[in-house]
Scaffold this motif. Structure first.
Motif, PDB file in Angstrom:
ATOM      1  N   THR A  84       0.831  -1.204   0.000  1.00 38.50           N
ATOM      2  CA  THR A  84       0.000   0.000   0.000  1.00 38.50           C
ATOM      3  C   THR A  84       0.863   1.251   0.000  1.00 38.50           C
ATOM      4  N   ILE A  85       1.937   1.247   0.776  1.00 44.40           N
ATOM      5  CA  ILE A  85       2.852   2.388   0.790  1.00 44.40           C
ATOM      6  C   ILE A  85       3.429   2.600  -0.602  1.00 44.40           C
ATOM      7  N   THR A  86       3.853   1.523  -1.232  1.00 42.44           N
ATOM      8  CA  THR A  86       4.398   1.604  -2.589  1.00 42.44           C
ATOM      9  C   THR A  86       3.356   2.147  -3.558  1.00 42.44           C
ATOM     10  N   TRP A 129       8.919  11.000   3.223  1.00 41.09           N
ATOM     11  CA  TRP A 129       7.948  11.860   3.894  1.00 41.09           C
ATOM     12  C   TRP A 129       6.808  11.024   4.474  1.00 41.09           C
ATOM     13  N   LEU A 130       6.287  10.086   3.683  1.00 41.19           N
ATOM     14  CA  LEU A 130       5.161   9.284   4.146  1.00 41.19           C
ATOM     15  C   LEU A 130       5.545   8.444   5.361  1.00 41.19           C
ATOM     16  N   ARG A 131       6.694   7.838   5.312  1.00 40.58           N
ATOM     17  CA  ARG A 131       7.121   6.957   6.407  1.00 40.58           C
ATOM     18  C   ARG A 131       7.569   7.722   7.657  1.00 40.58           C
ATOM     19  N   ARG A 158       7.303  14.012  -4.599  1.00 49.42           N
ATOM     20  CA  ARG A 158       8.559  13.917  -5.332  1.00 49.42           C
ATOM     21  C   ARG A 158       8.339  14.466  -6.734  1.00 49.42           C
ATOM     22  N   ALA A 159       9.423  14.685  -7.428  1.00 51.04           N
ATOM     23  CA  ALA A 159       9.312  15.192  -8.795  1.00 51.04           C
ATOM     24  C   ALA A 159       8.580  14.173  -9.659  1.00 51.04           C
ATOM     25  N   ARG A 160       7.872  14.680 -10.645  1.00 52.43           N
ATOM     26  CA  ARG A 160       7.191  13.787 -11.587  1.00 52.43           C
ATOM     27  C   ARG A 160       8.205  12.880 -12.261  1.00 52.43           C
TER      28      ARG A 160
END
Length: 121
Positions: free
Chosen positions: A44-46, A58-60, A68-70
């Protein structure tokens, strides 16, 4: 992480159902993530990071920028080809294959055609 997930969803201006649909989970699962009663799986994180261009650090851990950059052109191509392979869109698959088989001068003509078509919108 549950608080950052809620911040992310709000930054994206999505309700729980819309967010859930994009990462292919149930709305109640997203609610559980946000409450902290359900842990996010590695998968799910991925998925969240891939779908929404989220910085995994940032999420973790709350480190760095939220996004993040595109994708680079190569990453975007790989992503789109992966999506195409999962569909039954035979027309697009064949169009892509036939384009790749064209000699360079025909590719240039086709590219000009596509650019002109895009400009005429």
């Amino acid at each position: 992480m549950n608080e950052r997930l809620k911040l992310l969803r709000k930054a994206l201006k999505l309700n729980q159902q819309e967010f859930a649909d994009k990462i292919q989970v149930n709305r109640s699962t997203v609610a559980g993530y946000e409450r902290g009663s359900t842990n996010l799986s590695e998968r799910t994180i991925t998925d969240i990071c891939r779908v929404f261009y989220v910085n995994e650090d940032w999420l973790r851990a709350g480190e760095g920028d939220m996004f993040r950059a595109r994708n680079t052109t190569n990453e975007e191509l790989a992503l789109q080809v992966g999506k195409l392979l999962k569909t039954d869109d035979e027309f697009t698959k064949n169009l892509f294959l036939e384009y790749l088989k064209l000699p360079p001068e025909m590719k240039t003509l086709f590219e000009d055609f596509v650019h002109n078509l895009a400009k005429s919108k």
